[in-house]
Design a protein around this motif. Structure first.
Motif, PDB file in Angstrom:
ATOM      1  N   PRO A 257       0.850  -1.189   0.000  1.00 28.12           N
ATOM      2  CA  PRO A 257       0.000   0.000   0.000  1.00 28.12           C
ATOM      3  C   PRO A 257       0.889   1.243   0.000  1.00 28.12           C
ATOM      4  O   PRO A 257       1.782   1.367   0.833  1.00 28.12           O
ATOM      5  N   ALA A 258       0.629   2.140  -0.934  1.00 27.80           N
ATOM      6  CA  ALA A 258       1.462   3.350  -1.055  1.00 27.80           C
ATOM      7  C   ALA A 258       0.601   4.526  -1.502  1.00 27.80           C
ATOM      8  O   ALA A 258       1.061   5.398  -2.246  1.00 27.80           O
ATOM      9  N   ALA A 259      -0.649   4.534  -1.056  1.00 30.56           N
ATOM     10  CA  ALA A 259      -1.568   5.579  -1.518  1.00 30.56           C
ATOM     11  C   ALA A 259      -1.858   6.638  -0.458  1.00 30.56           C
ATOM     12  O   ALA A 259      -2.657   7.534  -0.684  1.00 30.56           O
ATOM     13  N   GLY A 260      -1.179   6.527   0.683  1.00 29.89           N
ATOM     14  CA  GLY A 260      -1.439   7.493   1.773  1.00 29.89           C
ATOM     15  C   GLY A 260      -0.940   8.889   1.415  1.00 29.89           C
ATOM     16  O   GLY A 260      -0.129   9.065   0.508  1.00 29.89           O
ATOM     17  N   LEU A 261      -1.424   9.872   2.154  1.00 29.79           N
ATOM     18  CA  LEU A 261      -1.095  11.278   1.844  1.00 29.79           C
ATOM     19  C   LEU A 261       0.266  11.698   2.366  1.00 29.79           C
ATOM     20  O   LEU A 261       0.821  12.713   1.925  1.00 29.79           O
ATOM     21  N   GLY A 262       0.814  10.957   3.326  1.00 29.25           N
ATOM     22  CA  GLY A 262       2.135  11.299   3.852  1.00 29.25           C
ATOM     23  C   GLY A 262       2.190  12.656   4.523  1.00 29.25           C
ATOM     24  O   GLY A 262       3.157  13.404   4.374  1.00 29.25           O
ATOM     25  N   THR A 263       1.163  12.968   5.297  1.00 35.32           N
ATOM     26  CA  THR A 263       1.091  14.317   5.889  1.00 35.32           C
ATOM     27  C   THR A 263       2.199  14.566   6.911  1.00 35.32           C
ATOM     28  O   THR A 263       2.585  15.711   7.124  1.00 35.32           O
ATOM     29  N   ARG A 264       2.731  13.481   7.508  1.00 32.04           N
ATOM     30  CA  ARG A 264       3.799  13.685   8.499  1.00 32.04           C
ATOM     31  C   ARG A 264       5.079  14.180   7.854  1.00 32.04           C
ATOM     32  O   ARG A 264       5.991  14.605   8.527  1.00 32.04           O
TER      33      ARG A 264
ATOM     34  N   LYS B 244       6.120   9.844  -0.434  1.00 34.43           N
ATOM     35  CA  LYS B 244       7.118   9.571   0.620  1.00 34.43           C
ATOM     36  C   LYS B 244       7.835   8.252   0.342  1.00 34.43           C
ATOM     37  O   LYS B 244       8.991   8.079   0.714  1.00 34.43           O
ATOM     38  N   GLU B 245       7.129   7.332  -0.332  1.00 33.94           N
ATOM     39  CA  GLU B 245       7.726   6.030  -0.629  1.00 33.94           C
ATOM     40  C   GLU B 245       8.912   6.159  -1.589  1.00 33.94           C
ATOM     41  O   GLU B 245       9.728   5.247  -1.703  1.00 33.94           O
TER      42      GLU B 245
ATOM     43  N   GLN C  71      -6.147   3.334  -5.482  1.00 34.41           N
ATOM     44  CA  GLN C  71      -7.108   3.577  -4.413  1.00 34.41           C
ATOM     45  C   GLN C  71      -7.632   4.985  -4.691  1.00 34.41           C
ATOM     46  O   GLN C  71      -6.874   5.954  -4.645  1.00 34.41           O
TER      47      GLN C  71
ATOM     48  N   PRO D   6      -7.749   8.037  -0.221  1.00 35.84           N
ATOM     49  CA  PRO D   6      -7.040   7.346   0.867  1.00 35.84           C
ATOM     50  C   PRO D   6      -7.958   7.069   2.052  1.00 35.84           C
ATOM     51  O   PRO D   6      -8.034   7.849   2.995  1.00 35.84           O
ATOM     52  N   LYS D   7      -8.694   5.950   1.954  1.00 35.39           N
ATOM     53  CA  LYS D   7      -9.698   5.640   2.979  1.00 35.39           C
ATOM     54  C   LYS D   7      -9.180   4.630   3.991  1.00 35.39           C
ATOM     55  O   LYS D   7      -9.934   3.829   4.521  1.00 35.39           O
ATOM     56  N   GLY D   8      -7.865   4.657   4.216  1.00 32.31           N
ATOM     57  CA  GLY D   8      -7.304   3.814   5.258  1.00 32.31           C
ATOM     58  C   GLY D   8      -6.563   2.605   4.716  1.00 32.31           C
ATOM     59  O   GLY D   8      -6.768   2.183   3.570  1.00 32.31           O
TER      60      GLY D   8
ATOM     61  N   ASP E  16       6.235   2.492   3.584  1.00 34.98           N
ATOM     62  CA  ASP E  16       7.143   3.420   4.273  1.00 34.98           C
ATOM     63  C   ASP E  16       7.789   2.774   5.494  1.00 34.98           C
ATOM     64  O   ASP E  16       8.375   3.469   6.314  1.00 34.98           O
TER      65      ASP E  16
END
Ligand code: UTP
Length: 292
Positions: free
Chosen positions: A13-20, A30-31, A107, A110-112, A135
């Motif tokens: 899974p690499a679809a997150g927003l990477g807000t951190r 981020k990946e 995805q 980004p629904k989790g 990540d």
């Protein structure tokens, strides 16, 4: 004979927003941020490949196409490198394509993490599979994925990777409880996503490596979004555990959360100290700044 199926596929899974990791992740996944000169996600695909995984399924989203580009052939670049006598670099580029067969699915939102894994259902099919978070780096020998597959083959239950965390950190992780059944191996009886310190069943935290039986998809389909609108993988695993059982495995190796600023810095230093071309200068530099 589902129980004896070999683990051939890995979902990343690499679809997150990477807000951190903003602002870096506004336009760069981020990946794809490099550990020295290798994108985080390439190290993760290498771990999967070194563990016998043949097919990697990326779950990507908006702004993440550079991940797929990275694993595409780049014949013009390779030709140019060869023409200019840079055979070593040509091999470095070519090796990326030999790691695994790469496919991907989008995805849409980004629904989790649970939702991201569910997006790969049709590409995984009816076989057990690996999940490696895009990540989460683990420096280990044998590779963490290989260790997990060995545990799965022995106990024939889905497996989650565990690491011990400080009691003040349990609120940041999914935390498991259970009985020890072998060295580093637990038969799990509880999994709680981000518990309070008082409610945590232990200090064994779930980190980004899983072996999942295909039944997980039924549980994910039946999982309601949480109050943030996200479908949590831990929620689906917790319900599956009650019916199917679940193994927890405290892997050996060092894990880095490369999606976190400090984890990313730690990973760069730690991997740098293992690289022959970098380590002597890095050691001298660290000694120098610590002494001044
Ligand atoms: P994280 O929770 O670390 O990713 O998910 P995030 O949401 O991008 O991070 P922050 O908190 O905003 O910085 C772990 C992995 O799961 C993927 C991420 O891309 C990451 O590799 N993920 C997460 C998805 O693919 N889809 C999602 O909806 C959420």
């Amino acid at each position: 004979m589902a129980s004896k199926q070999r683990i051939r596929k890995a979902v990343i899974p690499a679809a997150g927003l990477g807000t951190r990791f903003l602002p870096a992740t506004k336009a760069i996944p981020k990946e794809m941020l490099p550990i020295i000169d290798v994108p985080t996600v390439q190290l993760i695909v290498k771990e999967a490949s070194d563990s016998g995984i043949e097919e990697v399924i990326f779950v990507t989203g908006r702004g993440k196409s550079s991940i797929i580009d990275h694993f595409d052939m780049h014949t013009d670049l390779v030709r140019k490198l060869r023409e200019t006598g840079k055979e070593d670099l040509a091999l470095v580029v070519e090796e990326i394509n030999d790691l695994a067969r790469v496919t991907s699915v989008r995805q849409q939102e980004p629904k989790g993490l649970g939702h991201a894994v569910l997006c790969a259902k049709h590409l995984v099919g009816d076989e057990p599979f690996m999940v490696l978070l895009g990540d989460d780096l683990v420096n280990a020998s044998p590779p963490c994925t290989q260790q997990m597959i060995d545990v799965f083959e022995k106990h024939q239950k889905s497996v989650v990777a565990l690491q011990r965390v400080g009691s003040d950190e349990v609120t940041d992780f999914g935390i498991c409880g259970g009985q020890t059944i072998a060295d580093r191996v637990y038969e799990l009886d509880s999994m709680v996503e981000k518990p309070s310190e008082e409610d945590a069943p232990s200090n064994l935290a779930i980190v980004g490596r899983y072996v999942l039986k295909p039944e997980i998809f039924e549980y994910l389909e039946a999982t309601e979004p949480d109050d943030q609108g996200e479908i949590q993988l831990t929620d689906a695993m917790a319900r599956m555990m009650k019916v199917d059982g679940f193994t927890g495995y405290e892997f050996s190796g060092k894990r880095f959360d490369a999606g976190d600023k400090f984890g990313f810095l730690q990973a760069n230093i730690s991997y740098g100290l293992k690289r022959r071309d970098i380590a002597p200068r890095l050691k001298a530099y660290l000694r120098d700044i610590l002494n001044n």
